[in-house]
Design a protein around this motif. Structure first.
Motif, PDB file in Angstrom:
ATOM      1  N   GLU A   1      -4.184   9.071   5.635  1.00 15.94           N
ATOM      2  CA  GLU A   1      -3.866   7.810   4.968  1.00 15.94           C
ATOM      3  C   GLU A   1      -4.422   7.819   3.544  1.00 15.94           C
ATOM      4  O   GLU A   1      -5.423   8.482   3.265  1.00 15.94           O
TER       5      GLU A   1
ATOM      6  N   GLU B   1      -0.206   4.722   2.531  1.00 15.46           N
ATOM      7  CA  GLU B   1      -1.410   3.972   2.893  1.00 15.46           C
ATOM      8  C   GLU B   1      -1.580   3.782   4.392  1.00 15.46           C
ATOM      9  O   GLU B   1      -2.677   3.491   4.853  1.00 15.46           O
ATOM     10  N   GLU B   2      -0.510   3.927   5.163  1.00 16.16           N
ATOM     11  CA  GLU B   2      -0.589   3.693   6.598  1.00 16.16           C
ATOM     12  C   GLU B   2      -0.101   4.907   7.380  1.00 16.16           C
ATOM     13  O   GLU B   2       0.781   5.633   6.926  1.00 16.16           O
ATOM     14  N   SER B   3      -0.680   5.090   8.570  1.00 18.43           N
ATOM     15  CA  SER B   3      -0.252   6.211   9.413  1.00 18.43           C
ATOM     16  C   SER B   3       1.173   5.972   9.898  1.00 18.43           C
ATOM     17  O   SER B   3       1.648   4.845   9.961  1.00 18.43           O
TER      18      SER B   3
END
Length: 174
Positions: A107, A152-154
């Motif tokens: 991330e 920014e996010e998995s």
């Protein structure tokens, strides 16, 4: 002879740590104190013990003269990755896949696509149904152009080139 080789290896390692640490802290190599240089020399010559030499290095670490970054600090600083659009990527029958085809990152990693092909490409994000999503979409990338996006996010992020829709790629964020 073997014992001397081990001493030289330890000295080399210590000086490497010193120089990397001092460089990371924007200090000049000339700022390595003379007593440290002398201790390394004396240790290499067998004039002081390994314990004495390591205690000197320990003192530098404890007083903050040498700052050793943890692996987590180093990973946090290196949060960038690159995907190459190789020459020949536009050819249907060619093998010019994205390099890498499936990029695996953490991330908060900034990914840069670089067009090394001789024709324009774009990067279009896709949803789970294969339709263009508005998450990340580049303008046409001419040869040498770059496009960046920070994940920014998995998740698993599919993308393709709308000019050459047979060229698809994946970014997997863990």
């Amino acid at each position: 002879m073997k014992h001397r080789s081990i001493k030289i290896s330890i000295i080399t390692m210590i000086f490497s740590i010193l120089l990397v640490s001092l460089t990371a802290n924007e200090a000049a190599a000339e700022s390595v104190p003379e007593w440290v240089k002398n201790n390394a020399l004396w240790y290499g010559q067998g004039d002081i013990s390994e314990t004495e030499f390591l205690n000197a290095i320990k003192f530098l670490i404890e007083t903050g003269v040498i700052v050793i970054e943890s692996a987590e600090d180093v990973v946090a600083e290196i949060m960038e990755a690159e995907i190459i659009i190789p020459n020949g990527n536009s050819d249907v029958s060619g093998s010019g896949f994205y390099l890498p085809l499936n990029l695996e990152i953490s991330e908060n990693t900034k990914v840069t696509w670089v067009n090394d092909d001789s024709v324009p490409h774009n990067i279009q994000s896709q949803d789970n149904m294969g339709k263009v999503s508005d998450l990340f979409n580049s303008p046409p990338l001419q040869t040498g152009d770059r496009f960046e996006f920070t994940f920014e996010e998995s998740g698993v992020y599919n993308y393709y080139c709308s000019f050459h829709p047979w060229r698809v790629g994946v970014v997997t964020v863990k």
